[in-house]
Design a protein around this motif. Structure first.
Motif, PDB file in Angstrom:
ATOM      1  N   MET A  19      -0.582   6.060   6.733  1.00 54.63           N
ATOM      2  CA  MET A  19       0.859   5.843   6.528  1.00 54.63           C
ATOM      3  C   MET A  19       1.486   5.292   7.801  1.00 54.63           C
ATOM      4  SD  MET A  19       2.077   9.114   4.208  1.00 54.63           S
ATOM      5  CE  MET A  19       1.178  10.376   5.130  1.00 54.63           C
ATOM      6  N   LYS A  39       4.343   1.514   4.933  1.00 59.71           N
ATOM      7  CA  LYS A  39       3.164   0.818   4.428  1.00 59.71           C
ATOM      8  C   LYS A  39       2.065   1.866   4.247  1.00 59.71           C
ATOM      9  CE  LYS A  39      -0.144  -2.852   5.543  1.00 59.71           C
ATOM     10  NZ  LYS A  39      -0.569  -3.833   6.574  1.00 59.71           N
ATOM     11  N   LEU A  40       1.555   1.988   3.007  1.00 58.94           N
ATOM     12  CA  LEU A  40       0.541   2.982   2.697  1.00 58.94           C
ATOM     13  C   LEU A  40      -0.794   2.274   2.443  1.00 58.94           C
ATOM     14  CD1 LEU A  40      -0.284   5.897   2.077  1.00 58.94           C
ATOM     15  CD2 LEU A  40       0.464   5.526  -0.287  1.00 58.94           C
ATOM     16  N   LEU A 100       4.607   5.277  -4.590  1.00 58.43           N
ATOM     17  CA  LEU A 100       3.573   5.173  -3.560  1.00 58.43           C
ATOM     18  C   LEU A 100       2.483   6.219  -3.802  1.00 58.43           C
ATOM     19  CD1 LEU A 100       5.611   4.561  -0.286  1.00 58.43           C
ATOM     20  CD2 LEU A 100       3.883   3.038  -1.255  1.00 58.43           C
ATOM     21  N   SER A 139       1.100   2.754  -6.418  1.00 61.08           N
ATOM     22  CA  SER A 139       1.800   1.470  -6.468  1.00 61.08           C
ATOM     23  C   SER A 139       2.178   1.030  -5.056  1.00 61.08           C
ATOM     24  CB  SER A 139       3.064   1.595  -7.327  1.00 61.08           C
ATOM     25  OG  SER A 139       2.739   1.938  -8.656  1.00 61.08           O
ATOM     26  N   HIS A 140       2.358  -0.268  -4.916  1.00 65.62           N
ATOM     27  CA  HIS A 140       2.838  -0.861  -3.653  1.00 65.62           C
ATOM     28  C   HIS A 140       1.894  -0.599  -2.492  1.00 65.62           C
ATOM     29  CE1 HIS A 140       6.448  -1.232  -6.000  1.00 65.62           C
ATOM     30  NE2 HIS A 140       6.722   0.061  -5.960  1.00 65.62           N
ATOM     31  N   LEU A 141       0.605  -0.384  -2.750  1.00 60.68           N
ATOM     32  CA  LEU A 141      -0.323  -0.126  -1.644  1.00 60.68           C
ATOM     33  C   LEU A 141      -0.457  -1.371  -0.778  1.00 60.68           C
ATOM     34  CD1 LEU A 141      -3.121   1.831  -3.552  1.00 60.68           C
ATOM     35  CD2 LEU A 141      -1.219   2.755  -2.210  1.00 60.68           C
ATOM     36  N   VAL A 197      11.583   3.097   1.852  1.00 61.88           N
ATOM     37  CA  VAL A 197      11.474   4.460   1.317  1.00 61.88           C
ATOM     38  C   VAL A 197      12.695   5.301   1.641  1.00 61.88           C
ATOM     39  CG1 VAL A 197       8.963   4.483   1.284  1.00 61.88           C
ATOM     40  CG2 VAL A 197      10.176   5.150   3.381  1.00 61.88           C
TER      41      VAL A 197
END
Length: 530
Positions: free
Chosen positions: A73, A87-88, A124, A128-130, A136
């Motif tokens: 993270m 950003k994950l 997340l 999703s959105h990886l 956030v």
């Protein structure tokens, strides 16, 4: 943007899946493998998977449990502190994605405490959105207060000179010098201040809102405010002026100098004072009295009250002066003058057309002369000298006011026209009533009958108003027949024409200290003080 390939970790090894669509080069896959610290991969299988792009999973390496890693993270906060993005990076191996609680805990550990976006955090956590930066958390924007504002209901800017019809030149006579306002007219409205709202960064730091500033209505003399002090009105008729930043309504419009190209034409609802002269080609219209300290040239002056000109009128045949009340001046030369009251001149009326509903009096100096042109008065004409030694054509008319006779003529014509229309309406109504008695009226004729009946009432009202006015005029004409005389204190010269109540008298020889009056049906000469 999502990559067209992915790595997956299974119990029996590491698999590569390359989608058929999307831009891809071999180095992209190799870079990811190195990033994930996967070194013992089969390069030939990797190259074939990239080349064929079947969309099927291909085992490219054996699984090493010691390479399993948790999700990564990362966060970044905007410069103004109002946005936090994350950003994950997904885990390597069998380790799970962080839960929403894990993500929120990570944010708090890094100082983010305000404005969490729960739906984005749940997305997340669900995968999703990886590998993408997504917002956030969003702080609370500051809302600065709005200052109070004054909205003006009148145009405070001097009106621009109007273009002529050609559109190429501007009319410098029409400068919009006067801004007329009437009692009760709204001049300005106040919009109250709006308080602001403090903001907050994602780190919990408050952002102070700017406090609004209040303003007062610009209330000056001749104005009044509403009870709530939010509206400003004119307390009297007048013209608008700004003094010390405040709106003032002044009952007298004053021109400090001449009425010329620097001032333009004047039209004012109240009295007007001109400290200088009125130059040729300009006009002054006053809703009250009109005062001019200088000379009136070939200009147009009109007023609802009295007109006082300290010097005089040098009209060159172009001047027109009209007053509902009296007109007073030193001299009138080559001008047209009409007064609803008296015309009083101290020196001379020369080669002019002068009409007064009351009297024309030319006295106050040794000269006191009327020479040339035509002078008309409803009651009498008084002067020191009438005509000239040169026999200049001079006509004096007294008795019935000429404008009254003109109005009488117009009313007679209007009554004739209205009564003719009434005759036509009555004829048509009579015919329709006969049809009605015989039960022969259809819907169209019945509607016509209604329209004609309405027209009849309207015509009756118009005729009644005109007949009452005609009766008033006739009474005034009858009373004026008992008056009417011309008095000359000095000399009445040969050639003067005197008209009284429609009768003419031509002066054949000079007369002194005389009056002209009607006696036994003819004009006779009497002493001045007759």
């Amino acid at each position: 943007m999502d990559r067209p390939f992915k790595l997956s970790v299974r119990d029996d090894g590491i698999y590569l899946t390359v989608e058929p669509e999307g831009e891809l080069v071999l180095s992209d896959v190799v870079a990811l493998l190195k990033e994930k610290q996967i070194e013992d991969y089969d390069g030939q299988l990797v190259a074939r998977a990239v080349q064929e792009r079947t969309g099927e999973s291909v085992k490219i390496a054996e699984r090493k449990t010691d390479l399993d890693r948790p999700a990564k993270m990362e966060i970044r906060i905007s410069e103004d502190g109002l946005s936090c993005s994350m950003k994950l990076t997904p885990p390597l191996g069998k380790l799970p994605l962080p839960s929403p609680e894990d993500i929120e805990r990570f944010l708090r550990d890094h100082g983010v405490v305000e404005g969490f976006k729960a739906d984005v955090i749940r997305a997340l956590a669900s995968g999703s959105h990886l590998n993408q930066w997504v917002e956030v958390a969003r702080g609370r924007e500051v809302v600065h207060g709005k200052d109070a504002a004054i909205v003006y209901k009148v145009d405070l800017q001097r009106l621009k000179p109007k273009e002529t019809q050609e559109g190429k030149r501007v009319d410098m006579k029409d400068l919009g010098t006067v801004i007329n306002v009437l009692k009760g007219q709204e001049l300005a409205e106040k919009t109250p201040p709006v308080p602001g709202q403090d903001g907050m960064t994602v780190m919990g730091k408050p952002i102070k809102a700017q406090a609004p500033k209040d303003k007062n209505l610009p209330a000056g003399s001749g104005t009044e405010m509403s009870e709530d002090r939010m509206h400003l009105y004119a307390a009297q008729d007048g013209h608008l002026s700004i003094k010390d930043g405040k709106l003032c309504v002044l009952p007298l419009f004053e021109v400090k100098g001449d009425v010329d190209y620097g001032v333009g034409n004047i039209q004012f609802v109240g009295p007007v004072m001109v400290r200088g002269s009125v130059r040729e080609g300009f006009s002054v219209k006053a809703g009250g009295d009109l005062f001019v300290d200088g000379v009136v040239e070939g200009a147009h002056l009109s007023c609802e009250g009295n007109m006082v000109i300290k010097v005089g009128v040098r009209g060159t045949g172009k001047a027109l002066l009209e007053a509902k009340g009296d007109v007073s001046c030193a001299y009138i030369d080559q001008a047209h003058v009409r007064a609803g009251g008296d015309v009083r001149v101290s020196e001379a009326i020369m080669h002019s057309q002068v009409s007064a509903r009351g009297s024309v009096i030319v006295q106050g100096s040794k000269k006191g002369q009327i020479v040339g042109g035509r002078v008309q008065a409803g009651i009498e004409v008084v002067c020191e000298t009438l005509g000239s030694e040169m026999g200049t054509k001079t006509e004096v008319v007294v008795g019935v006011p000429p404008e009254l006779m003109e109005e009488r003529r117009r009313i007679v014509e209007s009554l004739k026209d209205l009564k003719a229309k009434m005759g036509d309406v009555n004829t048509n109504l009579g015919y329709l009533k006969k049809l009605e008695e015989r039960d022969l009226l259809d819907d169209q004729k019945r509607a016509l009958m209604v329209r004609l009946t309405r027209a009849k009432f309207q015509l009756q009202g118009q005729i009644s108003v005109l007949e009452k006015r005609m009766a008033a005029i006739e009474a005034e004409v009858e009373s004026s027949k008992a008056s009417g005389r011309v008095r000359v204190k000095g000399t009445c010269h040969n050639g003067v024409v005197v008209s009284i109540r429609g009768m003419n008298y031509i002066v054949r020889s000079d007369q002194k200290f005389v009056s002209f009056a009607v006696e036994e049906g003819e004009i006779r000469i009497k002493p001045f003080d007759y």
